[in-house]
Structures are given as C-alpha cells and as structure tokens.
Design an enzyme around this catalytic site. Structure first.
Site, short mmCIF file in Angstrom:
data_model
loop_
_atom_site.label_atom_id
_atom_site.label_comp_id
_atom_site.label_asym_id
_atom_site.label_seq_id
_atom_site.Cartn_x
_atom_site.Cartn_y
_atom_site.Cartn_z
N SER A 7 0.84 -1.19 0.00
CA SER A 7 0.00 0.00 0.00
C SER A 7 0.87 1.24 0.00
O SER A 7 1.87 1.30 0.71
CB SER A 7 -0.89 0.03 1.25
N LYS A 10 -0.18 6.14 3.27
CA LYS A 10 0.55 6.26 4.54
C LYS A 10 -0.36 6.04 5.74
O LYS A 10 0.04 5.44 6.74
CB LYS A 10 1.17 7.66 4.65
N ASN A 11 -1.60 6.52 5.65
CA ASN A 11 -2.53 6.38 6.78
C ASN A 11 -2.85 4.92 7.06
O ASN A 11 -2.88 4.48 8.21
CB ASN A 11 -3.82 7.15 6.50
N ASP A 68 -8.03 -3.53 0.38
CA ASP A 68 -8.92 -2.66 -0.37
C ASP A 68 -10.15 -2.42 0.49
O ASP A 68 -10.64 -3.34 1.16
CB ASP A 68 -9.32 -3.25 -1.72
N THR A 69 -10.59 -1.18 0.50
CA THR A 69 -11.66 -0.77 1.40
C THR A 69 -12.72 0.00 0.65
O THR A 69 -12.42 0.75 -0.28
CB THR A 69 -11.07 0.12 2.52
N PHE A 148 -8.45 9.74 7.92
CA PHE A 148 -8.33 10.08 6.51
C PHE A 148 -9.60 9.64 5.78
O PHE A 148 -10.52 9.08 6.39
CB PHE A 148 -7.09 9.39 5.90
N GLY A 149 -9.61 9.89 4.49
CA GLY A 149 -10.73 9.44 3.66
C GLY A 149 -12.07 9.94 4.19
O GLY A 149 -12.26 11.13 4.43
N HIS A 176 -13.02 -1.68 10.58
CA HIS A 176 -13.03 -2.65 9.48
C HIS A 176 -11.62 -3.18 9.20
O HIS A 176 -11.39 -4.38 9.11
CB HIS A 176 -13.58 -1.93 8.24
#
Ligand code: IMP
Length: 193
Positions: A7, A10-11, A68-69, A148-149, A176
């Site tokens: 990945s 960074k988060n 993957d999220t 993040f996100g 998750h």
C-alpha cells in the site's frame, strides 16, 4: 516472518503497523523500489485487494498482503463501495468525495453505512482473504481532524464520535481494517504453530 504490505497509503500503513505484532516484520513498497500506482479497476473490493497482492507477488516473488476498502451506504444501494476512492470522479480527493456523499444523502433519513475491508494475502504461493466490516452511519457534516478518507463523516455504531474524532488507538480497536488485519494475524499464528 517478513510480509510486505502493498500500500502506498501512509494512513493505512500507520494503522496496520500499530496492529501487527513485532514477530512479523512489516515491509513496504518503497524498500522494493516500487513507486507506481497499482491499478484498482476491478469490479469488487475483493477483486481489487486480490489484484494488488497478486500484482506485487508476481513482480517480486515475496510474501505480501494488500488492503482494499469501500464505504457502503444503505440508502445509496451500497454505493460508493468499490468506487469509494473515485466517487466524485477520476481526479478527485477525499474532500470532493465527502461533498458528493453528503449531497447525495441530503434530506435522506436512513444514514446507515458500513466500511468493508478485504485483506488479500499471498503467503508461500498460496492465496487467502480476510474480511472486516464495521457498521455505522453517515453524519450530516464533517467532524474531527484525525484519520483520513471518509473518517470525518462516519460514526461507528455504539460511539458518539466520528472516526476522525476518535483516536487512532480506538479506531484500531474497532475498525473494518483492524478486524481484517486481526484475522490475518490469527491465521499467520496458526500457520506458524
Ligand atoms: P482504497 O482501499 O485505498 O481504494 O480506499 C477507497 C476509499 O476509501 C478512499 O477514498 C479512501 O480514502 C477511503 N478509505 C479507505 N480506508 C478508509 C478508512 O479507514 N477510513 C475512511 N476512509 C477510508
């Protein structure tokens, strides 16, 4: 044991690094001199996670896992789901994605949503997947500065704060990603014993 986490986020790396026990040496893509984007154009979260892990394994022939999220919103029939990263378009960022999400949910009472993470693992040439899901709801506006996100608009069930208001340690107890990573750790523990 050494495992590469495929990945460049960074988060995600910081979160995962805090969960993985010291007996698993966590490697990254930089030490492989890999700086490209791994394509994420599969139809499912499972497909993307699997593609990423297999892609790095085929290039470097190492033990590797990928995450993957997706954020699945009930009133939007599971959207943005696998398209969470590019919900507002190819050239978008989290701000734009959140703006679009809040716009699509304007005046909608059902705010139920869930984050789903799939961890795909290639270990000694064999392939495995682990799933983590957390249920919650989408807030009416952004709250908090951590994470993040979509963290600032997601409130996990049983908590009064958004992921972005909670500390990384609390997010890492319930999220998750933490659920999926803990399944991965448990699996590795069994394989090694
Ligand atoms: P991906 O797994 O990197 O493709 O992430 C898909 C989208 O979900 C991106 O917009 C990420 O920023 C977002 N995302 C991934 N994990 C999380 C999380 O733990 N919290 C909030 N947003 C996330």
């Amino acid at each position: 044991m050494k495992l590469i986490f495929a990945s460049s986020n960074k988060n995600k790396f910081i979160e995962v690094e805090k969960i993985i026990p010291k007996n698993i040496k966590l490697g990254n893509l930089i030490e492989l001199n890999f700086f490209d984007e791994i394509p994420e154009d599969q139809d499912t979260i499972e497909g993307n996670a699997s593609f990423k892990a297999k892609f790095i394994h085929s290039k470097f022939n190492i033990n590797v896992f990928a995450d993957d999220t997706g954020l699945e919103v009930q009133a939007l029939k599971g959207k943005p789901g696998v398209h969470s990263a590019r919900f507002a378009g190819r050239e978008c960022d989290s701000e734009k994605n959140i703006t679009k999400l809040l716009k699509e949910l304007k005046n909608i009472k059902n705010r139920k949503a869930r984050f789903k993470t799939i961890i795909a693992l290639v270990l000694n040439e064999k392939f495995y997947q682990f799933e983590g899901i957390i249920n919650g709801e989408i807030l009416l506006c952004k709250k908090g500065n951590n994470g993040f996100g979509y963290d600032s608009v997601f409130k996990p069930d049983g908590y009064k704060k958004s992921f972005a208001e909670l500390s990384i340690d609390i997010k890492n107890k319930i999220s998750h990603r933490a659920l999926a990573v803990n399944k991965l750790i448990e699996f590795i523990r069994k394989v090694k014993s």
